[in-house]
Design a protein around this motif. Sequence first.
Motif, short mmCIF file in Angstrom:
data_model
loop_
_atom_site.label_atom_id
_atom_site.label_comp_id
_atom_site.label_asym_id
_atom_site.label_seq_id
_atom_site.Cartn_x
_atom_site.Cartn_y
_atom_site.Cartn_z
N ASN A 43 0.81 -1.21 0.00
CA ASN A 43 0.00 0.00 0.00
C ASN A 43 0.84 1.26 0.00
N ALA A 44 1.13 1.79 1.17
CA ALA A 44 1.79 3.10 1.26
C ALA A 44 3.15 3.10 0.59
N LYS A 45 3.96 2.08 0.91
CA LYS A 45 5.32 2.12 0.38
C LYS A 45 5.32 1.93 -1.14
N ALA A 46 4.48 1.02 -1.60
CA ALA A 46 4.47 0.74 -3.04
C ALA A 46 4.14 2.01 -3.82
N ALA A 47 3.29 2.85 -3.26
CA ALA A 47 2.92 4.08 -3.96
C ALA A 47 4.12 4.99 -4.12
N LYS A 48 5.12 4.81 -3.25
CA LYS A 48 6.29 5.69 -3.34
C LYS A 48 7.37 5.12 -4.26
N LYS A 49 7.11 3.97 -4.85
CA LYS A 49 8.10 3.40 -5.77
C LYS A 49 8.26 4.34 -6.96
N THR A 50 9.46 4.34 -7.55
CA THR A 50 9.70 5.20 -8.71
C THR A 50 10.48 4.43 -9.77
N VAL A 51 10.48 5.01 -10.97
CA VAL A 51 11.20 4.42 -12.11
C VAL A 51 12.34 5.35 -12.51
N THR A 52 13.51 4.79 -12.70
CA THR A 52 14.66 5.60 -13.13
C THR A 52 14.86 5.43 -14.64
N LEU A 53 15.65 6.34 -15.22
CA LEU A 53 15.98 6.22 -16.64
C LEU A 53 16.70 4.90 -16.89
N ALA A 54 17.61 4.54 -15.97
CA ALA A 54 18.37 3.29 -16.15
C ALA A 54 17.44 2.08 -16.20
N ALA A 55 16.40 2.09 -15.34
CA ALA A 55 15.47 0.95 -15.31
C ALA A 55 14.68 0.88 -16.63
N LEU A 56 14.28 2.05 -17.12
CA LEU A 56 13.54 2.10 -18.39
C LEU A 56 14.43 1.60 -19.53
N GLN A 57 15.70 2.04 -19.52
CA GLN A 57 16.63 1.62 -20.58
C GLN A 57 16.86 0.11 -20.54
N ALA A 58 16.98 -0.42 -19.32
CA ALA A 58 17.22 -1.87 -19.21
C ALA A 58 16.03 -2.64 -19.79
N HIS A 59 14.83 -2.11 -19.57
CA HIS A 59 13.61 -2.79 -20.02
C HIS A 59 13.45 -2.73 -21.54
N THR A 60 13.91 -1.64 -22.15
CA THR A 60 13.64 -1.44 -23.59
C THR A 60 14.89 -1.57 -24.45
N ARG A 61 15.97 -2.09 -23.88
CA ARG A 61 17.24 -2.10 -24.61
C ARG A 61 17.12 -2.73 -25.99
N GLU A 62 16.42 -3.86 -26.08
CA GLU A 62 16.32 -4.52 -27.39
C GLU A 62 15.15 -4.01 -28.25
N PRO A 63 13.96 -3.87 -27.66
CA PRO A 63 12.83 -3.46 -28.54
C PRO A 63 12.90 -2.04 -29.06
N LEU A 64 13.54 -1.10 -28.35
CA LEU A 64 13.53 0.30 -28.81
C LEU A 64 14.94 0.86 -28.93
N PRO A 65 15.15 1.74 -29.92
CA PRO A 65 16.42 2.46 -29.98
C PRO A 65 16.58 3.33 -28.73
N GLU A 66 17.81 3.51 -28.31
CA GLU A 66 18.09 4.22 -27.05
C GLU A 66 17.53 5.64 -27.06
N ALA A 67 17.63 6.31 -28.21
CA ALA A 67 17.16 7.70 -28.27
C ALA A 67 15.67 7.79 -27.96
N MET A 68 14.90 6.79 -28.40
CA MET A 68 13.45 6.83 -28.16
C MET A 68 13.15 6.57 -26.69
N THR A 69 13.91 5.67 -26.05
CA THR A 69 13.71 5.42 -24.62
C THR A 69 13.92 6.71 -23.83
N ALA A 70 14.97 7.46 -24.18
CA ALA A 70 15.23 8.73 -23.49
C ALA A 70 14.07 9.70 -23.70
N ARG A 71 13.51 9.71 -24.91
CA ARG A 71 12.37 10.61 -25.18
C ARG A 71 11.16 10.20 -24.33
#
Length: 470
Positions: A43-71
């Motif tokens: 509940n409370a703690k989960a709501a405070k979870k956040t996503v970093t650029l590094a986590a997004l990049q790790a998730h999309t490394r193969e399906p998307l070009p890096e420039a689009m992940t940054a966008r």
Amino acid sequence: KMGNAESNAYQNHLSRFLPEEQSDIDGLFDTLSGSSGSSGAKNAKAAKKTVTLAALQAHTREPLPEAMTARLYHGMKSIDLPGKSAGLSEQIAKEQFVIFMSNLLKGNADEKISIIMRMIAKTGGPLKGKQIQEFTEDLITSVVHVLSYRKELKGWSLENTRDSSSGVKALASELLSELKLPDGTKPVGSQLLESSFDQSAIEDWVYRVPQISVFLSVVIRQGLHVLHSLPDQTNDILNLVPHCKGIKGRGVVSLLDIPAIIYINSHLPAEMQHKWQLLFSSGLHGESFSQLCAHIVNKGPCIVIIRDLDGFIFGGFASHSWEVKPQFQGDNRCFLFSVFPTLAVYTYTGYNDHYMYLNHGQQTMPNGLGMGGQHGYFGLWIDSDYGKGHSKAKPRCTTYNSPQLSAKEDFTLDAMEVWAVGDAPESAGRKGKKSILDVDPQAQALLEMAGKSRQSEGLREPVEEDEGDD
């Protein structure tokens, strides 16, 4: 109170998604933020979870070009939350993530625009044409890349089509041609790249160029792998790329690239956008006008594509089955198009009804395949003396308002393809497999008198059912 305002906006955005979509989005956020579903503090703690650029990049490394992940990341980060200093946190909160998804996947142009502005440039503010061009090229590149990666090209592939990099630039340039300055003019060339566009100009552009929203939706759904298989899939995404039949395993590389296929397909009548079937390829079927006729007559609406010896690629959409007869045929859904060096579609003007013409073996009328204009001055013409053609449009083709499509007014044909689009007509069974010589004994007699062999003899092909192509 801040908390309430925040949760209200958040709940409003969340309510746009169906329950199964909500759980899909929750699951993606948990994955990106590293939440483990089993942790007791959901509940409370989960709501405070956040996503970093590094986590997004790790998730999309193969399906998307890096420039689009940054966008995508800058788009998420651009969302201001009530009671938080905007843009200070380098991490994405759950509310930002959900509002980003809601606005880009379910929103109108107005809701999308501030996010798109920040995806184009981190700073926001008026944008240069060059920045919008880079964003548009990144977006199209990402669509081609992710559809290929997810095996969603439906029988097309990067191997059996032209190199997509020139197609990306050509499609971006065509979409950017719709950008307007405050006085309503559309700048071109270097003027476009140097011009500044404010938020209202870009909102107007996104509103009038539906491909931008469709492409963003594909990048988010397929790139982040979210909501990609749920019923909200709109038709424009379903038919973004038509199923490709008849090319597999035949060593053919189409004259078209993926961006051109997507663009031309979007201009076809909606009921024809789901499937293309290869009817004729000069590489497969030989360079003969009777072969061409044998493969395209009575096969339903189709697309004709030509490359001249100078490398220009262009063609036309025929809205009706081709028939050999000395009259014009078709209707105002026909159009001409150019693929290279520029990508563009030219639709009917209302000036005349000279949409499409096919004739063979006649002494009094011109023999060949034509679209638009008039006899001797077609917007697109392939002579029955196969290999010669013209595109005479000074200054424009009367029927389609198209310019000269070939490099030279009178051109030599280098390669040609014809694709049937949509479902084959009922009559295309055995009837369509006859050679032009079977249909027209006069043509047969003329050929024999001229001492020309019957090139189409023995070349009839079995009816192809390439249902396994995708």
